[in-house]
Write an enzyme that holds these catalytic residues in place. Structure first.
Site, PDB file in Angstrom:
ATOM      1  N   GLY A  20       0.800  -1.221   0.000  1.00 20.02           N
ATOM      2  CA  GLY A  20       0.000   0.000   0.000  1.00 20.02           C
ATOM      3  C   GLY A  20       0.829   1.266   0.000  1.00 20.02           C
ATOM      4  O   GLY A  20       0.313   2.337  -0.315  1.00 20.02           O
TER       5      GLY A  20
ATOM      6  N   ARG B  21      14.566  -0.575   1.467  1.00 20.51           N
ATOM      7  CA  ARG B  21      14.747  -1.843   2.177  1.00 20.51           C
ATOM      8  C   ARG B  21      15.334  -2.892   1.237  1.00 20.51           C
ATOM      9  O   ARG B  21      14.961  -2.971   0.065  1.00 20.51           O
ATOM     10  CB  ARG B  21      13.403  -2.333   2.727  1.00 20.51           C
ATOM     11  CG  ARG B  21      13.496  -3.663   3.472  1.00 20.51           C
ATOM     12  CD  ARG B  21      12.233  -3.940   4.238  1.00 20.51           C
ATOM     13  NE  ARG B  21      11.064  -4.055   3.392  1.00 20.51           N
ATOM     14  CZ  ARG B  21       9.815  -4.083   3.848  1.00 20.51           C
ATOM     15  NH1 ARG B  21       9.583  -3.978   5.143  1.00 20.51           N
ATOM     16  NH2 ARG B  21       8.797  -4.206   3.023  1.00 20.51           N
TER      17      ARG B  21
ATOM     18  N   ARG C 280       5.797 -13.067   1.260  1.00 21.08           N
ATOM     19  CA  ARG C 280       5.339 -13.254   2.629  1.00 21.08           C
ATOM     20  C   ARG C 280       4.409 -14.470   2.707  1.00 21.08           C
ATOM     21  O   ARG C 280       3.924 -14.956   1.679  1.00 21.08           O
ATOM     22  CB  ARG C 280       4.557 -12.012   3.094  1.00 21.08           C
ATOM     23  CG  ARG C 280       5.263 -10.699   2.808  1.00 21.08           C
ATOM     24  CD  ARG C 280       4.253  -9.600   2.471  1.00 21.08           C
ATOM     25  NE  ARG C 280       4.917  -8.352   2.054  1.00 21.08           N
ATOM     26  CZ  ARG C 280       5.218  -7.373   2.890  1.00 21.08           C
ATOM     27  NH1 ARG C 280       4.889  -7.470   4.163  1.00 21.08           N
ATOM     28  NH2 ARG C 280       5.828  -6.297   2.456  1.00 21.08           N
TER      29      ARG C 280
ATOM     30  N   ASP D  24       0.937 -11.429   7.052  1.00 22.58           N
ATOM     31  CA  ASP D  24       1.483 -10.626   5.952  1.00 22.58           C
ATOM     32  C   ASP D  24       2.794  -9.959   6.349  1.00 22.58           C
ATOM     33  O   ASP D  24       3.468  -9.360   5.494  1.00 22.58           O
ATOM     34  CB  ASP D  24       0.466  -9.576   5.486  1.00 22.58           C
ATOM     35  CG  ASP D  24       0.044  -8.639   6.599  1.00 22.58           C
ATOM     36  OD1 ASP D  24      -0.559  -9.124   7.566  1.00 22.58           O
ATOM     37  OD2 ASP D  24       0.321  -7.426   6.506  1.00 22.58           O
ATOM     38  N   ASN D  25       3.180 -10.057   7.618  1.00 26.62           N
ATOM     39  CA  ASN D  25       4.466  -9.526   8.076  1.00 26.62           C
ATOM     40  C   ASN D  25       5.485 -10.624   8.319  1.00 26.62           C
ATOM     41  O   ASN D  25       6.540 -10.374   8.913  1.00 26.62           O
ATOM     42  CB  ASN D  25       4.282  -8.727   9.370  1.00 26.62           C
ATOM     43  CG  ASN D  25       3.471  -7.460   9.161  1.00 26.62           C
ATOM     44  OD1 ASN D  25       3.397  -6.939   8.056  1.00 26.62           O
ATOM     45  ND2 ASN D  25       2.856  -6.963  10.214  1.00 26.62           N
TER      46      ASN D  25
END
Length: 486
Positions: free
Chosen positions: A92, A176, A183, A252-253
């Site tokens: 997002g 990053r 994921r 999702d992390n």
């Protein structure tokens, strides 16, 4: 070492097609300026650290310029958030700019966080703020220096662009690095949307690109899942051993590589508290320090469910059952080393648990205890740390057993000190240190962020003039409220 225009792109994930990501261009932030950069992260790309001082560096990582070979994509995925399934998430506010192939033959994703709106922004502005970007930069680089698998952070770029969260804040971008941004939630997305062909494409991509050692196994997909379980068992053991709390262990992390991923309201323990909750939004304590082990197992079971399209249920269950014993073995090994023990005895876990119980009741600083315990010969060290405990009789009983245990160890006091200092950090990323650096950066002074980063890059080495970074936090520093807002 290379310059920025000499990087080699090999955009393997983008080649999977539009079912897996959407092409989106980054939206520039105004007046880009370098806040901080990591030389060791740049080295992963074979980049000369001097490149960070060039204007083009800030322009590339603030959306103003783009390599011709880049193919910026917003990835689609779903996931379980605080236990509830969210059917459509995705990048997002981040973009996978592309994959860099370095001279060692490694692929590294360039992921620009805070790059503006995407089809998955869900009414958000797609921006990241300076404070959250600094926090992720510091955490990923600090964890890596501690030997805890993590995504990396190349740099933070600040700007004059403003955004609104609870208050008016400055927008920033963070670059990053990770060898994959896939994921658990990627697999859940294709499973729950009933897209078995795309699910198989994704599984094969991960298998061939990231788990090639599993391809020749009798059941390659099952072998890959087992390796994922093993990596996560070791990762969580390292979190627990070093007192790291992630704060938002949604599926999702969770990285398919078994690395620390997506930093939000994280914290390291100051005083030891097994029930510590670092996320101000987590009012039920789902992601408390003590719950990280069972939640990791829960997340792996969610991934296993998504893999039932290609793996039988019973082998998945059998493999999941390996997680806890693998975790326990890794954790005990780490705690033995933190206590200076090189041999194994049956009562070692009980010795660790008794220590933690006494630390819990006494409000003992988790990091400094182990460091001070290794400073002197055992008997003298026990007297030094003793004053931090409330239940002195209980600690003395534990100390007598620990002293007897150490006396059965080979080697001498100096060897023990070296071993313990090699695994027990003097410096960790305490929330109050991060907060002070953020406040200075928000006022336009980036020197404290850079100094803190340099201190944390060598957490086990005593650094002249940096004693302030190794002290116990002030009381206000133990009670900072950190939420998911970024």
């Amino acid at each position: 070492m290379k310059s920025l225009d000499q990087l080699t792109f090999d955009n393997r994930f983008a080649q999977l097609g539009d079912a897996f990501s959407t092409q989106v261009l980054p939206e520039p932030i105004a007046d880009p300026r370098l806040v901080v950069a990591s030389d060791s992260a740049m080295a992963l790309l074979d980049l000369d650290p001097a490149q960070a001082e060039l204007p083009v560096f800030a322009e590339l990582f603030s959306g103003h310029k783009l390599w011709e070979e880049a193919d910026p994509r917003a990835m689609v995925y779903s996931g379980h958030q605080f236990g509830s399934y969210n059917p459509r998430l995705g990048d997002g506010r981040g973009l996978l700019l592309g994959e860099i192939l370095n001279e060692a033959g490694e692929h590294w994703d360039l992921h620009l966080k805070g790059a503006g709106q995407t089809p998955y922004s869900r009414m958000g502005d797609g921006r990241a703020v300076l404070r959250s970007s600094i926090r992720e930069f510091l955490a990923s680089e600090a964890l890596s220096a501690l030997g805890i698998p993590s995504s990396r952070a190349l740099c933070v770029i600040g700007s004059s662009t403003t955004v609104w969260r609870e208050t008016r804040e400055s927008a920033a971008m963070l670059l990053r690095l990770a060898q994959s941004h896939v994921r658990f939630g990627h697999f859940e997305y294709f499973y729950y949307t009933k897209q078995p062909e795309q699910q198989r494409v994704l599984i094969d991509h991960v298998l061939h690109q990231h788990y090639p050692e599993c391809r020749d196994a009798e059941q390659p997909y099952l072998a890959m899942f087992r390796t994922i379980v093993e990596r996560n068992a070791e990762l969580i053991a390292r979190w627990q051993a070093y007192g790291f709390c992630h704060g938002v262990m949604n599926t999702d992390n969770m990285s398919i590589l078994g690395i620390t991923f997506d930093f939000g309201p994280y914290a390291f323990l100051d005083d030891f508290d097994a029930n510590f909750i670092c996320n101000h939004s987590d009012d039920r304590g789902r992601y408390s320090y003590a719950n990280q082990v069972p939640i990791a197992h829960w997340n792996l079971s969610a991934l296993a469910q998504a893999l039932t399209t290609v793996i039988e249920v019973e082998p998945l269950k059998d493999t999941l059952a390996l997680f806890l014993p693998l975790y326990q073995a890794h954790y005990l090994d780490l705690m033995r080393r933190r206590l200076g023990l090189t041999t194994a005895e049956d009562d070692d876990m009980a010795l660790v648990e008794r220590l933690l119980q006494r630390m819990q009741s006494g409000g003992v600083d988790y990091t400094l205890f182990f460091r001070r315990l290794g400073e002197q010969p055992v008997a003298e060290a026990l007297q030094v740390v003793r004053d931090d405990f409330i239940d002195l009789a209980g600690f003395d009983a534990w100390g007598a057993d620990y002293l007897a245990r150490c006396e059965r160890e080979p080697g001498n006091a100096e060897g023990r000190r070296e071993r313990m200092h090699a695994v027990n950090p003097l410096y960790i990323l305490r929330n109050y240190l991060a907060q002070k650096a953020i406040e200075a950066a928000e006022a336009g002074d980036y020197s404290e962020v850079r100094r803190l980063h340099q201190v944390l890059s060598k957490p086990f080495e005593e650094q002249p003039g940096m004693q302030a970074y190794a002290e116990r936090p002030p009381e206000w520093g133990k009670h900072l409220e950190i939420s998911c807002s970024s």
